[in-house]
Scaffold this motif. Structure first.
Motif, mmCIF file in Angstrom:
data_model
loop_
_atom_site.group_PDB
_atom_site.id
_atom_site.type_symbol
_atom_site.label_atom_id
_atom_site.label_comp_id
_atom_site.label_asym_id
_atom_site.label_seq_id
_atom_site.Cartn_x
_atom_site.Cartn_y
_atom_site.Cartn_z
ATOM 1 N N ALA A 85 13.862 -17.853 1.824
ATOM 2 C CA ALA A 85 14.559 -17.241 2.608
ATOM 3 C C ALA A 85 13.923 -16.224 3.443
ATOM 4 O O ALA A 85 14.191 -16.127 4.620
ATOM 5 C CB ALA A 85 15.354 -16.478 1.529
ATOM 6 N N LEU A 86 12.881 -15.625 2.759
ATOM 7 C CA LEU A 86 12.139 -14.437 3.620
ATOM 8 C C LEU A 86 11.412 -15.244 4.848
ATOM 9 O O LEU A 86 11.523 -14.711 5.809
ATOM 10 C CB LEU A 86 11.102 -13.842 2.820
ATOM 11 N N ASP A 103 12.419 -6.160 8.865
ATOM 12 C CA ASP A 103 12.006 -5.196 10.057
ATOM 13 C C ASP A 103 11.167 -4.257 9.431
ATOM 14 O O ASP A 103 10.147 -3.681 9.928
ATOM 15 C CB ASP A 103 13.511 -4.291 10.671
ATOM 16 N N GLN A 104 11.532 -3.792 8.085
ATOM 17 C CA GLN A 104 10.924 -2.699 7.309
ATOM 18 C C GLN A 104 9.377 -3.288 7.093
ATOM 19 O O GLN A 104 8.359 -2.552 7.312
ATOM 20 C CB GLN A 104 11.498 -2.465 6.242
ATOM 21 N N LEU A 105 9.211 -4.751 6.949
ATOM 22 C CA LEU A 105 7.808 -5.299 6.453
ATOM 23 C C LEU A 105 7.008 -5.179 8.096
ATOM 24 O O LEU A 105 5.806 -5.047 7.919
ATOM 25 C CB LEU A 105 7.915 -6.647 5.918
ATOM 26 N N LYS A 106 7.706 -5.730 9.092
ATOM 27 C CA LYS A 106 6.947 -5.590 10.396
ATOM 28 C C LYS A 106 6.485 -4.176 10.631
ATOM 29 O O LYS A 106 5.323 -4.021 11.102
ATOM 30 C CB LYS A 106 7.825 -6.033 11.254
ATOM 31 N N THR A 107 7.221 -3.134 10.275
ATOM 32 C CA THR A 107 6.814 -1.832 10.588
ATOM 33 C C THR A 107 5.631 -1.385 9.578
ATOM 34 O O THR A 107 4.525 -0.766 10.028
ATOM 35 C CB THR A 107 7.824 -0.655 10.263
ATOM 36 N N ARG A 108 5.503 -1.741 8.390
ATOM 37 C CA ARG A 108 4.590 -1.478 7.404
ATOM 38 C C ARG A 108 3.412 -2.186 7.878
ATOM 39 O O ARG A 108 2.324 -1.914 7.456
ATOM 40 C CB ARG A 108 5.181 -1.893 6.004
ATOM 41 N N LEU A 109 3.667 -3.574 8.030
ATOM 42 C CA LEU A 109 2.266 -4.281 8.495
ATOM 43 C C LEU A 109 1.591 -3.766 9.817
ATOM 44 O O LEU A 109 0.374 -4.008 10.058
ATOM 45 C CB LEU A 109 2.615 -5.707 8.896
ATOM 46 N N ARG A 110 2.193 -3.356 10.659
ATOM 47 C CA ARG A 110 1.910 -2.652 11.841
ATOM 48 C C ARG A 110 0.952 -0.990 11.511
ATOM 49 O O ARG A 110 0.047 -0.809 12.083
ATOM 50 C CB ARG A 110 2.886 -2.164 12.990
ATOM 51 N N ALA A 111 1.425 -0.815 10.204
ATOM 52 C CA ALA A 111 0.624 0.486 10.010
ATOM 53 C C ALA A 111 -0.583 0.203 9.258
ATOM 54 O O ALA A 111 -1.333 1.151 8.591
ATOM 55 C CB ALA A 111 1.556 1.338 9.128
ATOM 56 N N VAL A 112 -0.765 -1.201 9.070
ATOM 57 C CA VAL A 112 -1.956 -1.626 8.318
ATOM 58 C C VAL A 112 -3.151 -1.220 9.054
ATOM 59 O O VAL A 112 -3.305 -1.716 10.381
ATOM 60 C CB VAL A 112 -2.070 -2.894 7.943
ATOM 61 N N ALA A 113 -4.172 -0.230 8.657
ATOM 62 C CA ALA A 113 -5.383 -0.082 9.646
ATOM 63 C C ALA A 113 -6.364 -0.788 9.477
ATOM 64 O O ALA A 113 -5.952 -2.045 8.765
ATOM 65 C CB ALA A 113 -5.836 1.494 8.925
ATOM 66 N N ALA A 114 -7.390 -0.637 10.176
ATOM 67 C CA ALA A 114 -8.529 -1.742 10.062
ATOM 68 C C ALA A 114 -8.942 -1.849 8.757
ATOM 69 O O ALA A 114 -8.790 -1.077 7.884
ATOM 70 C CB ALA A 114 -9.846 -0.985 11.016
ATOM 71 N N PRO A 115 -9.558 -2.884 8.310
ATOM 72 C CA PRO A 115 -10.055 -3.422 7.049
ATOM 73 C C PRO A 115 -10.636 -2.148 6.650
ATOM 74 O O PRO A 115 -11.586 -1.544 7.094
ATOM 75 C CB PRO A 115 -10.935 -4.393 7.221
ATOM 76 N N GLY A 116 -10.450 -1.981 5.340
ATOM 77 C CA GLY A 116 -11.214 -0.602 4.499
ATOM 78 C C GLY A 116 -10.344 0.494 4.513
ATOM 79 O O GLY A 116 -10.675 1.489 3.911
ATOM 80 N N MET A 151 17.427 -9.245 7.336
ATOM 81 C CA MET A 151 16.679 -8.543 8.705
ATOM 82 C C MET A 151 16.267 -7.196 8.274
ATOM 83 O O MET A 151 15.096 -7.019 8.842
ATOM 84 C CB MET A 151 17.528 -8.792 9.715
ATOM 85 N N PRO A 152 16.895 -6.398 7.612
ATOM 86 C CA PRO A 152 16.350 -5.339 7.237
ATOM 87 C C PRO A 152 15.050 -5.143 6.681
ATOM 88 O O PRO A 152 14.182 -4.310 6.962
ATOM 89 C CB PRO A 152 17.437 -4.486 6.427
ATOM 90 N N LEU A 153 14.902 -6.141 5.679
ATOM 91 C CA LEU A 153 13.519 -6.247 5.077
ATOM 92 C C LEU A 153 12.512 -6.570 5.906
ATOM 93 O O LEU A 153 11.204 -6.034 5.995
ATOM 94 C CB LEU A 153 13.789 -7.202 3.792
ATOM 95 N N CYS A 179 11.365 -1.191 -1.228
ATOM 96 C CA CYS A 179 11.702 -1.540 0.216
ATOM 97 C C CYS A 179 13.344 -1.305 0.524
ATOM 98 O O CYS A 179 13.517 -1.354 1.610
ATOM 99 C CB CYS A 179 11.222 -2.994 0.633
ATOM 100 N N GLY A 180 14.041 -1.170 -0.521
ATOM 101 C CA GLY A 180 15.450 -1.030 -0.546
ATOM 102 C C GLY A 180 16.164 -1.852 -0.158
ATOM 103 O O GLY A 180 17.422 -1.587 0.114
#
Length: 182
Positions: A25-26, A163-176, A159-161, A139-140
């Motif tokens: 589903a996801l 969208d939230q995961l896309k935001t959190r994935l964009r916040a993933v910084a460089a490895p480490g 879709m709310p999940l 994640c609510g």
């Protein structure tokens, strides 16, 4: 900026059919290809191959990701070493409470430095006041509330999940660098 893969794991052993339906589903709501992988195999070859792929996938790990493998390691250690953004799925008990294995898994992810994007509840009644009190990075949303997963009626609900995961994935910084949670 390249998109990251996302790994979906259960907090302990979760019902196989429900986990598979939740992952499907996801992946469908997100529009990402889905792969399933059993936890009995060595994570390094798969995670190395995944790191070389440019098209992001949703990787669902079947089994207990914290269980010790014959070489003495576990999948959570591999996810930490390869800095794979991870979503933890947790099923409530029959009375609606969250079993102790859930905060234990979240703590183990933190201890091993797995980039944990958050937790989602699998089935049962979603009780936001209880989830806020437990202090875990929920994640609510609840996957599989009612018959949505079985009926395939999930895109709008998820879709709310997504969208939230896309935001959190964009916040993933460089490895480490770790993951910044919203």
């Amino acid at each position: 900026m390249p998109e990251h893969h996302l790994v979906l794991i259960g907090a302990g052993l979760q019902p196989e059919l429900r986990m598979r339906q939740a992952a499907e589903a996801l992946a469908s709501a997100w529009g990402r290809p889905l792969r399933h992988q059993a936890c009995g195999e060595d994570p390094d070859p798969l995670l190395a191959a995944l790191a070389g792929e440019s098209d992001p996938v949703l990787l669902r790990l079947a089994g207990d990701v914290a269980a010790e493998r014959p070489d003495g390691a576990c999948w959570l250690e591999g996810l930490a070493a390869w800095r794979q953004p991870t979503l933890l799925v947790a099923a409530p008990s029959a009375d609606g409470t969250i079993p102790g294995v859930v905060p234990a898994y979240a703590a183990l992810c933190t201890s091993l430095r797995v980039p944990l994007l958050g937790l989602v509840q699998l089935g049962g009644a979603w009780r936001p006041e209880r989830r806020r009190r437990d202090g875990l990075p929920w994640c609510g949303v609840c996957l599989g509330q009612g018959d949505h997963l079985e009926q395939g009626d999930h895109a709008d609900d998820l879709m709310p999940l997504v969208d939230q995961l896309k935001t959190r994935l964009r916040a993933v910084a460089a490895p480490g660098q770790g993951v910044a949670l919203a």
